[in-house]
Design an enzyme around this catalytic site. Structure first.
Site, short mmCIF file in Angstrom:
data_model
loop_
_atom_site.label_atom_id
_atom_site.label_comp_id
_atom_site.label_asym_id
_atom_site.label_seq_id
_atom_site.Cartn_x
_atom_site.Cartn_y
_atom_site.Cartn_z
N HIS A 29 -8.93 -54.40 23.56
CA HIS A 29 -9.47 -53.47 22.48
C HIS A 29 -10.74 -52.95 23.49
O HIS A 29 -11.51 -53.81 23.97
CB HIS A 29 -10.04 -54.53 21.38
N HIS A 62 -11.61 -48.12 20.29
CA HIS A 62 -12.42 -48.21 19.18
C HIS A 62 -13.51 -47.21 19.38
O HIS A 62 -14.51 -47.53 20.27
CB HIS A 62 -12.83 -49.69 18.86
N MET A 64 -16.87 -45.65 18.55
CA MET A 64 -17.98 -45.71 17.69
C MET A 64 -19.10 -44.63 18.11
O MET A 64 -19.96 -44.89 18.68
CB MET A 64 -18.76 -47.11 17.78
N MET A 133 -14.26 -53.18 9.67
CA MET A 133 -15.39 -53.88 10.39
C MET A 133 -15.86 -54.94 9.54
O MET A 133 -16.32 -54.97 8.42
CB MET A 133 -16.52 -52.86 10.64
N GLY A 138 -21.58 -52.38 16.50
CA GLY A 138 -22.67 -52.11 17.63
C GLY A 138 -23.02 -53.09 18.80
O GLY A 138 -23.43 -52.74 19.81
N GLY A 141 -20.85 -60.77 19.39
CA GLY A 141 -21.49 -61.95 18.97
C GLY A 141 -22.35 -61.98 17.57
O GLY A 141 -22.99 -62.87 17.56
N ASP A 171 -12.27 -56.70 12.92
CA ASP A 171 -13.09 -56.32 14.01
C ASP A 171 -14.63 -56.88 13.87
O ASP A 171 -15.18 -56.37 13.09
CB ASP A 171 -13.22 -55.03 14.61
N GLY A 172 -15.07 -58.09 14.63
CA GLY A 172 -16.61 -58.57 14.47
C GLY A 172 -16.52 -60.07 13.82
O GLY A 172 -15.95 -60.17 12.68
N SER A 194 -16.51 -61.98 21.75
CA SER A 194 -17.16 -63.25 22.24
C SER A 194 -16.24 -64.55 22.38
O SER A 194 -16.43 -65.40 22.91
CB SER A 194 -18.60 -63.54 21.64
C1 DX5 Z 1 -18.71 -54.43 17.67
C2 DX5 Z 1 -17.35 -54.02 18.38
C3 DX5 Z 1 -16.39 -55.31 18.40
C4 DX5 Z 1 -17.14 -56.58 19.20
C5 DX5 Z 1 -16.78 -57.71 18.49
O1 DX5 Z 1 -19.30 -53.39 17.33
O2 DX5 Z 1 -16.74 -53.29 17.71
O3 DX5 Z 1 -15.05 -54.80 18.92
O4 DX5 Z 1 -16.84 -56.48 20.60
O5 DX5 Z 1 -17.44 -58.77 19.21
P1 DX5 Z 1 -17.29 -60.16 18.67
O6 DX5 Z 1 -15.72 -60.62 18.51
O7 DX5 Z 1 -17.84 -61.03 19.47
O8 DX5 Z 1 -18.00 -60.11 17.04
ZN ZN Z 2 -14.43 -52.81 18.27
#
Ligand code: DX5
Ligand code: ZN
Length: 228
Positions: A29, A62, A64, A133, A138, A141, A171-172, A194
């Site tokens: 990802h 992904h 953003m 999400m 953004g 962690g 995701d997140g 993370s």
């Molecule tokens: C955050 C990203 C995620 C991020 C998730 O906006 O889209 O893909 O890397 O990180 P963790 O798993 O640490 O929440």
């Molecule tokens: Zn992501």
């Protein structure tokens, strides 16, 4: 069921080595941020292409970024397997999804935490995946938002009602603490950043996450078996 680690928490100076540490992953990802849609700036198309050249894993991009209608097709042209754009950043999500599919990518629609799924029920067949999400996008962690679990279930039920075979990605904040509840709610594609890349053995963490999902009864399965 798929585990797709996010490289956002990997060492950006050694991306190829970092990806080589997760052979059990089902995909990689890649988080593209433009400092407008989210308050963070990461990478763009050249690095997506470099990552793709460095691994055989399918690439899950992904986006953003603002103005997805203008930029997302460029990422499909890289040969990435899946392109997620955010509904909040698109003027014409159906046209864009069709364009992504025409270019050979799976089309995936991302929803920020405050964006409901209900307005998009009739559009689900235009997509291969919905990304829900489970933090504000953004940064890696952040703490998992428990309040997103009902949205995962409602998305699974909507897909079932519309007869659409849809992947639901979360995701997140996905970790060994939270992944079972996501699976139970109906998710089947799991992004973990993370949790994977801060582990001593990232590949062991990928396998542990997959095992946790395999052990959890999922709403998708319950619905398929007619139990709800
Ligand atoms: C955050 C990203 C995620 C991020 C998730 O906006 O889209 O893909 O890397 O990180 P963790 O798993 O640490 O929440
Ligand atoms: Zn992501």
């Amino acid at each position: 069921m798929q585990i797709t680690p996010s490289i956002l928490s990997a060492d950006f100076a050694r991306l190829a080595d970092e990806i080589a540490r997760i052979p059990s992953a089902d995909g990689v990802h890649v988080d593209v941020m433009d400092n407008h849609f989210v308050p963070n700036l990461t990478i763009g198309r050249p690095v997506v292409e470099a990552v793709m050249a460095a691994t055989d894993h399918p690439i899950d991009v992904h986006l953003m970024i603002e103005n997805a209608d203008r930029w997302a097709p460029e990422y499909a042209e890289t040969g990435a397997k899946t392109i997620t754009f955010h509904v909040e950043a698109s003027q014409a999500p159906v046209r864009l999804a069709r364009e992504l599919r025409r270019l050979g990518a799976r089309a995936s629609l991302g929803l920020r935490p405050a964006t409901p799924i209900e307005p998009y029920g009739d559009l689900l067949r235009e997509f291969d995946q919905i990304l829900i999400m489970t933090v504000e996008p953004g940064f890696g962690g952040q703490k998992f938002l428990e309040s997103m679990l009902p949205k995962i279930s409602r998305t699974r039920e909507l897909a079932q009602r519309h007869g659409v075979d849809l992947a639901i990605q979360v995701d997140g904040g996905v970790s060994l603490e939270t992944i079972e509840r996501c699976a139970q709610a109906g998710a089947d594609v799991f992004v973990a950043g993370s949790a994977v890349f801060t582990a001593d053995d990232p590949d062991a963490m990928v396998r542990a996450l997959a095992q946790a999902v395999a052990a959890a009864p999922s709403l998708g399965q319950v619905l398929l078996e007619g139990g709800c």
